[in-house]
Design a protein around this motif. Structure first.
Motif, PDB file in Angstrom:
ATOM      1  N   ALA A 160       0.826  -1.208   0.000  1.00 25.76           N
ATOM      2  CA  ALA A 160       0.000   0.000   0.000  1.00 25.76           C
ATOM      3  C   ALA A 160       0.858   1.256   0.000  1.00 25.76           C
ATOM      4  N   GLY A 161       2.120   1.123   0.410  1.00 21.71           N
ATOM      5  CA  GLY A 161       3.020   2.269   0.376  1.00 21.71           C
ATOM      6  C   GLY A 161       3.352   2.742  -1.024  1.00 21.71           C
ATOM      7  N   ILE A 162       3.082   1.897  -2.044  1.00 25.02           N
ATOM      8  CA  ILE A 162       3.332   2.298  -3.432  1.00 25.02           C
ATOM      9  C   ILE A 162       2.160   3.079  -4.004  1.00 25.02           C
ATOM     10  N   GLU A 163       0.983   2.950  -3.421  1.00 26.40           N
ATOM     11  CA  GLU A 163      -0.219   3.539  -4.002  1.00 26.40           C
ATOM     12  C   GLU A 163      -0.182   5.057  -4.159  1.00 26.40           C
ATOM     13  N   PRO A 164       0.501   5.802  -3.276  1.00 27.90           N
ATOM     14  CA  PRO A 164       0.599   7.242  -3.515  1.00 27.90           C
ATOM     15  C   PRO A 164       1.243   7.621  -4.843  1.00 27.90           C
ATOM     16  N   LEU A 165       1.981   6.706  -5.465  1.00 27.27           N
ATOM     17  CA  LEU A 165       2.563   6.987  -6.773  1.00 27.27           C
ATOM     18  C   LEU A 165       1.464   7.379  -7.769  1.00 27.27           C
ATOM     19  N   GLY A 166       0.404   6.580  -7.815  1.00 26.49           N
ATOM     20  CA  GLY A 166      -0.697   6.899  -8.718  1.00 26.49           C
ATOM     21  C   GLY A 166      -1.385   8.199  -8.348  1.00 26.49           C
ATOM     22  N   ALA A 167      -1.528   8.441  -7.049  1.00 26.86           N
ATOM     23  CA  ALA A 167      -2.154   9.684  -6.601  1.00 26.86           C
ATOM     24  C   ALA A 167      -1.322  10.896  -6.986  1.00 26.86           C
ATOM     25  N   GLU A 168       0.000  10.779  -6.902  1.00 28.38           N
ATOM     26  CA  GLU A 168       0.877  11.890  -7.278  1.00 28.38           C
ATOM     27  C   GLU A 168       0.724  12.242  -8.752  1.00 28.38           C
ATOM     28  N   ILE A 169       0.623  11.228  -9.599  1.00 29.14           N
ATOM     29  CA  ILE A 169       0.457  11.475 -11.036  1.00 29.14           C
ATOM     30  C   ILE A 169      -0.835  12.233 -11.296  1.00 29.14           C
ATOM     31  N   VAL A 170      -1.921  11.799 -10.665  1.00 31.48           N
ATOM     32  CA  VAL A 170      -3.222  12.450 -10.857  1.00 31.48           C
ATOM     33  C   VAL A 170      -3.206  13.872 -10.312  1.00 31.48           C
ATOM     34  N   ALA A 171      -2.537  14.079  -9.187  1.00 31.51           N
ATOM     35  CA  ALA A 171      -2.531  15.393  -8.544  1.00 31.51           C
ATOM     36  C   ALA A 171      -1.870  16.469  -9.416  1.00 31.51           C
ATOM     37  N   GLU A 172      -0.976  16.041 -10.303  1.00 31.86           N
ATOM     38  CA  GLU A 172      -0.293  17.015 -11.161  1.00 31.86           C
ATOM     39  C   GLU A 172      -0.954  17.155 -12.527  1.00 31.86           C
ATOM     40  N   GLY A 173      -2.214  16.759 -12.623  1.00 32.89           N
ATOM     41  CA  GLY A 173      -2.949  16.869 -13.873  1.00 32.89           C
ATOM     42  C   GLY A 173      -3.228  15.486 -14.418  1.00 32.89           C
ATOM     43  N   ALA A 174      -4.409  14.965 -14.111  1.00 31.35           N
ATOM     44  CA  ALA A 174      -4.712  13.562 -14.411  1.00 31.35           C
ATOM     45  C   ALA A 174      -4.511  13.253 -15.887  1.00 31.35           C
ATOM     46  N   PRO A 175      -3.657  12.277 -16.211  1.00 27.64           N
ATOM     47  CA  PRO A 175      -3.493  11.877 -17.612  1.00 27.64           C
ATOM     48  C   PRO A 175      -4.645  10.990 -18.059  1.00 27.64           C
ATOM     49  N   ASP A 176      -4.734  10.785 -19.361  1.00 23.15           N
ATOM     50  CA  ASP A 176      -5.718   9.835 -19.891  1.00 23.15           C
ATOM     51  C   ASP A 176      -5.222   8.401 -19.753  1.00 23.15           C
TER      52      ASP A 176
END
Length: 346
Positions: A141-157
């Motif tokens: 679960a410690g890896i999951e913020p990786l996806g959140a960080e990507i979305v936080a900087e402008g969610a990609p498609d």
């Protein structure tokens, strides 16, 4: 970790918004630090006596790094063919490397080793350091913020991620999905694209065939020489298959040579020094663009998972393509004309 825009590859592919998530800039040089920080922190809090892990390199290096910081002994069981650069990094942090013969020879051998080490850990009531939801879900679960960080900087498609065991795809999807739901207004989460070497096809063909479970490779099936992605059993592969399907993404198989070519492209044209496993995500994007699956208006992020310093053979392969100046030279030889010849100017 930084999320940067492509300066060269995106324009060449005709993808106007291509970004790279620079996971190779984590302290030990890979995204596995996210797992290791949480795993070792939990170990320390619980008072476990040492860290025992199985790894093809990056998980072991990350666990050795954080175990050193925590003052915990660390033992890492690795395949004999693991890159020496990764093993040297593990030892440099004071961890003990145990080379296991035949560890990656067959799926049964991989499973037998994991089961054996899990039994040892169970006698002490502690978890095994294997970066998979099946083995250590709380630390994964410690890896999951990786996806959140990507979305936080402008969610990609779309997000392209390499697949070894499959846990990175699962964690990225969970983090990106939950972060997208939390945005106001709610944003559609990105589609996750899983990219595998063709020689370790546990997820992609099963996904494309509409199956509900990933596959374990059979006896004699081809392997891959992309370090870190040779996981022939279903640890988190079925979870990854469902993450891709739930996100509306797709799976892609690439040759080892395509990963090596993507690695060289990133190094020479983007200034990004990553190992072949990370470049595999970019090779998958190139394949998707070639068949028209990704268009010019798609916003795309590729996860670059590990540093180029992790794999000395891959570095040597890239370097061999660029010759040195022939011979050696005295200082008085090094005039303007000399350097203009080297860069091809008349």
């Amino acid at each position: 970790t930084p999320l940067i825009r492509s300066r060269w590859l995106g324009p060449r592919l005709g993808v106007r918004d291509l970004r790279f998530k620079l996971e190779h800039l984590n302290p030990s040089g890979s995204y596995k630090d996210r797992f290791a920080a949480r795993f070792v922190g939990n170990h320390l809090a619980a008072g476990y006596p040492f860290v025992l892990a199985t790894s093809s390199g990056n998980t072991g290096a990350a666990l050795a790094t954080y175990a050193a910081a925590a003052g915990l002994p660390c033992i890492v069981c690795v395949p004999v063919e693991a890159p020496e650069a990764k093993l040297a990094q593990i030892r440099a942090h004071g961890a003990v490397v145990v080379r296991v013969r035949g560890m990656l020879d067959t799926p049964d051998a991989v499973r037998a080793l994991i089961d054996r080490l899990a039994e040892v850990c169970a006698t002490m009531g502690m978890p095994l350091g294997t970066s998979a939801y099946e083995i250590a879900p709380e630390a994964m679960a410690g890896i999951e913020p990786l996806g959140a960080e990507i979305v936080a900087e402008g969610a990609p498609d779309r997000i392209f991620a390499p697949v070894g065991g499959g846990g990175l795809v699962v964690a990225t999807w969970r983090g990106a999905r939950d972060a997208s739901i939390g945005l106001a207004p709610v944003t559609m989460p990105p589609r996750i694209h899983a990219v595998q070497p063709a020689g370790n096809d546990t997820v992609v063909t099963a996904f494309r065939a509409g199956h509900d479970r990933a596959r374990t490779l059979g006896p004699g099936e081809a392997g891959t020489n992309v370090s870190g992605l040779a996981v022939p059993i279903d640890l988190d592969a079925t979870r990854a298959l469902h993450a891709v399907r739930d996100s509306g993404g797709n799976g892609h198989l690439v040759a080892d040579e395509a990963a090596w070519e993507a690695q060289a492209t990133l190094s020479r044209h983007e200034g990004l020094f990553v190992e072949p496993a990370g470049a595999t995500a970019v090779a998958g994007l190139m394949a998707a663009v070639a068949v028209g699956e990704v268009g010019p208006d798609d916003r795309v992020t590729c996860i670059l998972t590990g540093s180029g310093f992790k794999d000395g053979a891959a570095v040597a392969r890239m370097a061999s393509r660029v010759p040195e100046a022939p011979g050696s030279f005295a200082p008085q030889d090094l005039g303007r004309a000399f350097f203009e010849v080297l860069i091809g100017r008349p």
